[in-house]
Every structure is written in structure tokens, then in C-alpha cells.
Design a protein around this motif. Structure first.
Motif, PDB file in Angstrom:
ATOM      1  N   GLY A 243       0.815  -1.204   0.000  1.00 16.70           N
ATOM      2  CA  GLY A 243       0.000   0.000   0.000  1.00 16.70           C
ATOM      3  C   GLY A 243       0.848   1.252   0.000  1.00 16.70           C
ATOM      4  O   GLY A 243       2.075   1.211  -0.155  1.00 16.70           O
ATOM      5  N   ALA A 244       0.183   2.371   0.176  1.00 20.70           N
ATOM      6  CA  ALA A 244       0.855   3.665   0.232  1.00 20.70           C
ATOM      7  C   ALA A 244       0.099   4.561   1.193  1.00 20.70           C
ATOM      8  O   ALA A 244      -1.034   4.252   1.599  1.00 20.70           O
ATOM      9  CB  ALA A 244       0.927   4.295  -1.161  1.00 20.70           C
ATOM     10  N   SER A 245       0.712   5.680   1.553  1.00 13.63           N
ATOM     11  CA  SER A 245       0.129   6.608   2.523  1.00 13.63           C
ATOM     12  C   SER A 245      -0.047   7.989   1.916  1.00 13.63           C
ATOM     13  O   SER A 245       0.753   8.419   1.075  1.00 13.63           O
ATOM     14  CB  SER A 245       1.018   6.720   3.764  1.00 13.63           C
ATOM     15  N   ALA A 246      -1.088   8.677   2.369  1.00  8.36           N
ATOM     16  CA  ALA A 246      -1.296  10.085   2.013  1.00  8.36           C
ATOM     17  C   ALA A 246      -1.785  10.808   3.263  1.00  8.36           C
ATOM     18  O   ALA A 246      -2.906  10.552   3.730  1.00  8.36           O
ATOM     19  CB  ALA A 246      -2.312  10.217   0.883  1.00  8.36           C
ATOM     20  N   SER A 247      -0.926  11.637   3.825  1.00 11.19           N
ATOM     21  CA  SER A 247      -1.238  12.371   5.055  1.00 11.19           C
ATOM     22  C   SER A 247      -1.766  11.450   6.148  1.00 11.19           C
ATOM     23  O   SER A 247      -2.684  11.794   6.902  1.00 11.19           O
ATOM     24  CB  SER A 247      -2.246  13.497   4.776  1.00 11.19           C
ATOM     25  N   GLY A 248      -1.193  10.239   6.212  1.00 14.91           N
ATOM     26  CA  GLY A 248      -1.541   9.298   7.267  1.00 14.91           C
ATOM     27  C   GLY A 248      -2.649   8.337   6.914  1.00 14.91           C
ATOM     28  O   GLY A 248      -2.946   7.434   7.709  1.00 14.91           O
ATOM     29  N   TYR A 249      -3.279   8.475   5.755  1.00 13.63           N
ATOM     30  CA  TYR A 249      -4.327   7.559   5.326  1.00 13.63           C
ATOM     31  C   TYR A 249      -3.748   6.493   4.409  1.00 13.63           C
ATOM     32  O   TYR A 249      -2.839   6.757   3.627  1.00 13.63           O
ATOM     33  CB  TYR A 249      -5.474   8.316   4.648  1.00 13.63           C
ATOM     34  N   ALA A 250      -4.310   5.286   4.498  1.00 16.36           N
ATOM     35  CA  ALA A 250      -3.708   4.123   3.859  1.00 16.36           C
ATOM     36  C   ALA A 250      -4.461   3.689   2.618  1.00 16.36           C
ATOM     37  O   ALA A 250      -5.679   3.848   2.504  1.00 16.36           O
ATOM     38  CB  ALA A 250      -3.669   2.956   4.852  1.00 16.36           C
ATOM     39  N   SER A 251      -3.703   3.105   1.695  1.00 19.66           N
ATOM     40  CA  SER A 251      -4.288   2.238   0.670  1.00 19.66           C
ATOM     41  C   SER A 251      -3.716   0.849   0.874  1.00 19.66           C
ATOM     42  O   SER A 251      -2.631   0.688   1.441  1.00 19.66           O
ATOM     43  CB  SER A 251      -3.983   2.738  -0.745  1.00 19.66           C
ATOM     44  N   ASP A 252      -4.451  -0.162   0.426  1.00 14.53           N
ATOM     45  CA  ASP A 252      -4.067  -1.560   0.599  1.00 14.53           C
ATOM     46  C   ASP A 252      -4.442  -2.283  -0.691  1.00 14.53           C
ATOM     47  O   ASP A 252      -5.634  -2.482  -0.967  1.00 14.53           O
ATOM     48  CB  ASP A 252      -4.817  -2.148   1.805  1.00 14.53           C
ATOM     49  N   ILE A 253      -3.455  -2.637  -1.480  1.00 18.26           N
ATOM     50  CA  ILE A 253      -3.692  -3.169  -2.826  1.00 18.26           C
ATOM     51  C   ILE A 253      -2.915  -4.466  -2.987  1.00 18.26           C
ATOM     52  O   ILE A 253      -1.733  -4.532  -2.633  1.00 18.26           O
ATOM     53  CB  ILE A 253      -3.227  -2.161  -3.906  1.00 18.26           C
ATOM     54  N   THR A 254      -3.571  -5.477  -3.514  1.00 16.72           N
ATOM     55  CA  THR A 254      -2.880  -6.725  -3.824  1.00 16.72           C
ATOM     56  C   THR A 254      -3.174  -7.109  -5.272  1.00 16.72           C
ATOM     57  O   THR A 254      -4.323  -7.007  -5.726  1.00 16.72           O
ATOM     58  CB  THR A 254      -3.328  -7.871  -2.905  1.00 16.72           C
ATOM     59  N   ARG A 255      -2.128  -7.563  -5.960  1.00 17.77           N
ATOM     60  CA  ARG A 255      -2.264  -8.051  -7.318  1.00 17.77           C
ATOM     61  C   ARG A 255      -1.439  -9.320  -7.481  1.00 17.77           C
ATOM     62  O   ARG A 255      -0.381  -9.477  -6.857  1.00 17.77           O
ATOM     63  CB  ARG A 255      -1.811  -7.001  -8.342  1.00 17.77           C
ATOM     64  N   SER A 256      -1.952 -10.226  -8.309  1.00 19.55           N
ATOM     65  CA  SER A 256      -1.246 -11.462  -8.636  1.00 19.55           C
ATOM     66  C   SER A 256      -0.956 -11.473 -10.125  1.00 19.55           C
ATOM     67  O   SER A 256      -1.817 -11.105 -10.941  1.00 19.55           O
ATOM     68  CB  SER A 256      -2.092 -12.685  -8.252  1.00 19.55           C
ATOM     69  N   HIS A 257       0.244 -11.906 -10.478  1.00 21.78           N
ATOM     70  CA  HIS A 257       0.681 -11.912 -11.873  1.00 21.78           C
ATOM     71  C   HIS A 257       1.279 -13.274 -12.212  1.00 21.78           C
ATOM     72  O   HIS A 257       1.990 -13.866 -11.390  1.00 21.78           O
ATOM     73  CB  HIS A 257       1.724 -10.821 -12.128  1.00 21.78           C
ATOM     74  N   ALA A 258       1.008 -13.736 -13.401  1.00 22.03           N
ATOM     75  CA  ALA A 258       1.611 -14.966 -13.905  1.00 22.03           C
ATOM     76  C   ALA A 258       2.653 -14.612 -14.959  1.00 22.03           C
ATOM     77  O   ALA A 258       2.497 -13.648 -15.708  1.00 22.03           O
ATOM     78  CB  ALA A 258       0.547 -15.876 -14.514  1.00 22.03           C
ATOM     79  N   ALA A 259       3.700 -15.403 -14.997  1.00 24.80           N
ATOM     80  CA  ALA A 259       4.713 -15.205 -16.028  1.00 24.80           C
ATOM     81  C   ALA A 259       4.118 -15.537 -17.390  1.00 24.80           C
ATOM     82  O   ALA A 259       3.126 -16.273 -17.508  1.00 24.80           O
ATOM     83  CB  ALA A 259       5.923 -16.092 -15.742  1.00 24.80           C
ATOM     84  N   HIS A 260       4.710 -14.993 -18.450  1.00 30.39           N
ATOM     85  CA  HIS A 260       4.260 -15.294 -19.795  1.00 30.39           C
ATOM     86  C   HIS A 260       4.388 -16.795 -20.041  1.00 30.39           C
ATOM     87  O   HIS A 260       5.402 -17.415 -19.719  1.00 30.39           O
ATOM     88  CB  HIS A 260       5.092 -14.519 -20.817  1.00 30.39           C
ATOM     89  N   GLY A 261       3.315 -17.382 -20.560  1.00 28.24           N
ATOM     90  CA  GLY A 261       3.319 -18.810 -20.831  1.00 28.24           C
ATOM     91  C   GLY A 261       2.677 -19.648 -19.742  1.00 28.24           C
ATOM     92  O   GLY A 261       2.400 -20.828 -19.966  1.00 28.24           O
ATOM     93  N   ALA A 262       2.443 -19.064 -18.579  1.00 34.66           N
ATOM     94  CA  ALA A 262       1.807 -19.805 -17.479  1.00 34.66           C
ATOM     95  C   ALA A 262       0.289 -19.695 -17.627  1.00 34.66           C
ATOM     96  O   ALA A 262      -0.408 -19.082 -16.819  1.00 34.66           O
ATOM     97  CB  ALA A 262       2.271 -19.261 -16.136  1.00 34.66           C
TER      98      ALA A 262
END
Length: 439
Positions: A243-262
Motif C-alpha cells: 500500500g501507500a500513505s497520504a497524510s496518514g491515510y492508507a491504501s491496501d492493494i494486492t495483485r497477482s501476476h503470472a509469467a508469460h506462458g503460465a
């Protein structure tokens, strides 16, 4: 952005003072004192842990690097900031207060923690602070009736808070793009994390939580934080929760990636992305968040069936606990001043709570959704040896294609997470909007 925050902040502060008035009345107190906190000292050392401002303090002010400062509020009076600006040549001294919020506070600048305490009213005060020894008659009491009230209403974000959370999402989305590019370039977990930090423009200590950057099998460790220094022989997959912060407020982000060919694993990611977006679209007023979590298990069961991992019905997969082996954590949580924000189980503003559904001990949110709440939606699908081994010992084992499970285990797992605001109508997906703005 600063100019647009000024009117929003004035409304935000008015909301906080109204809440404080009621909370103090509930507890029978005359004053509210909120500490910014101090960095802890490492055991048997003279160095400090990284400083993190106390969440109730940054609720009132966009200040995150002012250790030793205090807010003092008395109903009917302007709030007061006791600003600690020490004489110090060892560390960077906080700059004098400035910005869109200063006109709303009486500001007193002091040079020591003792001077700060001397500026505070101490008779019949509710003191919100970390545990600390009493200083000149002041001691943290963190009265429960006051906290119960304030924590309950922290779930309802003001327009000012939503503006900062959108900014935190924009920063996080930008950094996630950089991390994916580093993954595609064959970087190590540490290298991917460094790319993330550079794009976010934030240090580890400034992020709202420690990043999870997991390649391959490491994606099956829910809170993996080891950061291998060398790339694996083959980078098959990446799960990044950061995540990241802006003036003390949070973001929470998750991403999943597969390699090319998977292709098989990418198909699973696409299926889980569809589940996640369906859940995010369900963040609406009046919806029971715990029921959303249970519904996610049924949707996951359909994914497992469609992709040949199980042969049983979706209902049987949920009732037998099979889905919990693949998805052992909760659907998400409240988010705001903290990544796992307070008040997730509150039934009301008097401390009563809503229990988790049976069999789901790790769910962090059980409230009914209402406009102003922001929650994360993060269904997952993992291949965790310990949990799968337990399922192997049950009758349900015969309805699982263990060969397919073994083939997918080297990819670790999938988690996709967005921050979603409940509104009067359609939900606002802060995360998807932030990625869309990147193009």
C-alpha cells in the motif's frame, strides 16, 4: 490538491469535534487529550524503532512526523495543538506548522516533552495515548466509553478522508505498475520491492504496512516478508500486497501476476479477478459484510470446480471446509487511518460487537455496510501444504484432483485486493479507479 482540501478539512474538523463532544459526555470527561506518540527504544540499545504517529492524532491533523506533540480539545473551544519543536542537532526538527488546517487551531510551540505536558489541561481529561509512566500528573487512561464511541464512528469517512484515500490509492497503483514491470524484467523480490518504493516515493517506514512481495511458492505464505536477494531460476508468479500513505491515510492493494506462458495459472487469476470484482460490486448500504465473506467461499468453490481442482458441489466444498483450506483468511477489513482499521466488529457505539460466522475465525469485519465506510475486498486461492495436508485426512479428499493441485503448487497462490467505498448508490472502487487513471 491542497487547495481543494481546505473546505473539506473544515467540514471534517467540525465532524470530529461533534463526535468528541458526545464521546466526552458518554465518559463524563471535560477534555480530550490526544498524543502524537514517541518512537520506542530498542531493547538493550540506544536506537529507536521507526516512528509511527498515533492514529487518533492524525485523524485530527495531517501531521505524521511530530513526535511528542499533543492535541487538546475542550467542548466549545477551538482545538489546541501543542507542537513539540525541540532544539536538536541530532535529528531533523519538524518545521513550523503551515497549510490549510492551521487557521482552525490554537498552536503553541514548545521545546521539550515536559513543556508540552505543562500546556495540557489535566483535570478530568480523557487521555488517548500509548502506555507510558505518569508525567506531572498526566497518565494515559484511554477510557473505554470514549474509545468505543470514537472507534465506531471512525468507520464513516468524511469527504476529506476519502480525498486522501483516493490519493493513497493513486500512489499505490503507480507503484504496483512499477513492481509488475520489475517482475517481468526478472528482478528478485528485493528488486521488485525497491522498484515499488521508488515509484511510490516512500520509504518502508512511511508505508502503511510492510510490503508482501512473493515470487512463486512464496505466494502461499499469507504474510511473506522475507525479500530474497537473488532472482529464482524461473519467475513463475508474483503476489504483491503493498500500500501507500497520504497524510496518514492508507491504501491496501494486492495483485497477482503470472509469467508469460503460465496459461493455466493465468486462467485461475482471471477467474479470481471475476470473483473479486463481483464482491466489490456488492459493497452496498445494508449489506452484511460477513455474509459477503461466506458468499465469496461459494464463489471460490465454483472456481475450483470449473478449473478441475475439486469434483464436489460448491455447497459440499464450503460445508466440508475444503474452501477454507484454499482460502483461509477473511474477505477483507475496514481501512482508513490504519490498514486494519478499528471498529470492524462494532454493533453499536457502546462497545457491543458482532461475532464472526462459525468456522471463519480470521474475518476482520462483521459490520453491516453503510455509506461512508471503506473496506477491502480480497478473496484468495492458495496452495498451502499444511492446510492441504489436513484435507487429505478427510473424506472430502477423494473429490480433490491432487495431481492438479501439485501442478499448481509451484505458483503459490492468488490474492486480488481493492479498497472500496460504500455510498448511497453504486460503490466507489478507489483501487480500480486509480489504475484506470494511469491508463
Amino acid at each position: 490538491m491542497t487547495a481543494s482540501l481546505a473546505p473539506l478539512y473544515a467540514q471534517h474538523l467540525a465532524t470530529l469535534t461533534r463526535r468528541a463532544d458526545e464521546a466526552l459526555a458518554r465518559g463524563g470527561f471535560d477534555h480530550l487529550l490526544i498524543a502524537a506518540g514517541m518512537p520506542g527504544v530498542k531493547f538493550l540499545d540506544d536506537n529507536h524503532y521507526p516512528y509511527a504517529v498515533n492514529p487518533p492524532f492524525k485523524h485530527w491533523l495531517p501531521l505524521t512526523r511530530v513526535p511528542g506533540s499533543w492535541i487538546a480539545y475542550t467542548p466549545g473551544q477551538r482545538p489546541k495543538l501543542v507542537f513539540l519543536q525541540p532544539r536538536d542537532y541530532w535529528h531533523v526538527v519538524p518545521e513550523a506548522p503551515s497549510g490549510y488546517w492551521v487557521e482552525h487551531f490554537d498552536i503553541v510551540t514548545v521545546r521539550s516533552a515536559e513543556e508540552a505536558i505543562a500546556q495540557l489541561p489535566r483535570q478530568n481529561a480523557a487521555v488517548i495515548a500509548e502506555a507510558c509512566p505518569p508525567m506531572d500528573g498526566l497518565q494515559a487512561n484511554n477510557p473505554q466509553p470514549v474509545l468505543d464511541y470514537l472507534h465506531y464512528y471512525r468507520a464513516y469517512k468524511t469527504p476529506y478522508e476519502l480525498a486522501l484515500m483516493r490519493e493513497a490509492s493513486r500512489i499505490g497503483a503507480r507503484a504496483h505498475r512499477a513492481a509488475e514491470q520489475a517482475f517481468r524484467a526478472g528482478e528478485s523480490e528485493l528488486g521488485i520491492h525497491q522498484a515499488y518504493l521508488a515509484a511510490a516515493g516512500q520509504t518502508d517506514a512511511e508505508l502503511p504496512y510492510s510490503s508482501i512481495v512473493a515470487l512463486n511458492e512464496h505466494g502461499a505464505v499469507l504474510h511473506y516478508m522475507d525479500f530474497t536477494r537473488t532472482p529464482p531460476e524461473a519467475s513463475r508468479s508474483l503476489l504483491i500486497d503493498a500500500g501507500a500513505s497520504a497524510s496518514g491515510y492508507a491504501s491496501d492493494i494486492t495483485r497477482s501476476h503470472a509469467a508469460h506462458g503460465a496459461d493455466e495459472f493465468q486462467a485461475l487469476i482471471d477467474a479470481m479477478d471475476a470473483v473479486q470484482q463481483r464482491q466489490a460490486a456488492s459493497v452496498r448500504a445494508g449489506v452484511d459484510y460477513a455474509a459477503l465473506h461466506v458468499a465469496a467461499h461459494h464463489q471460490l468453490a465454483e472456481v475450483l470446480r470449473t478449473h478441475g481442482l475439486i469434483r464436489m458441489s460448491a455447497e459440499s466444498a464450503v460445508e466440508s471446509g475444503v474452501t477454507r483450506a484454499f482460502f483461509p483468511h477473511g474477505l477483507g477489513h475496514s481501512i482508513g487511518l490504519q490498514v486494519h482499521d478499528v471498529g470492524g466488529f462494532a454493533r453499536n457505539d457502546r462497545g457491543e460487537t458482532v461475532a464472526r460466522p462459525d468456522g471463519h475465525p480470521f474475518l476482520r469485519m462483521t459490520r453491516t455496510l453503510e455509506p461512508g465506510m471503506v473496506v477491502t475486498i480480497e478473496p484468495g486461492l492458495y496452495f498451502i501444504d499444511m492446510l492441504l495436508d489436513e484435507v487429505r485426512q478427510t473424506p472430502a479428499s477423494r473429490d480433490i484432483d491432487w495431481d492438479r493441485v501439485e501442478a499448481l503448487k509451484p505458483y503459490g497462490g492468488i490474492r486480488i485486493e481493492d479498497d472500496v467505498a460504500c455510498t448511497e448508490g453504486d460503490p466507489e472502487n478507489l483501487t480500480r479507479d486509480a489504475f484506470a487513471q494511469l491508463g
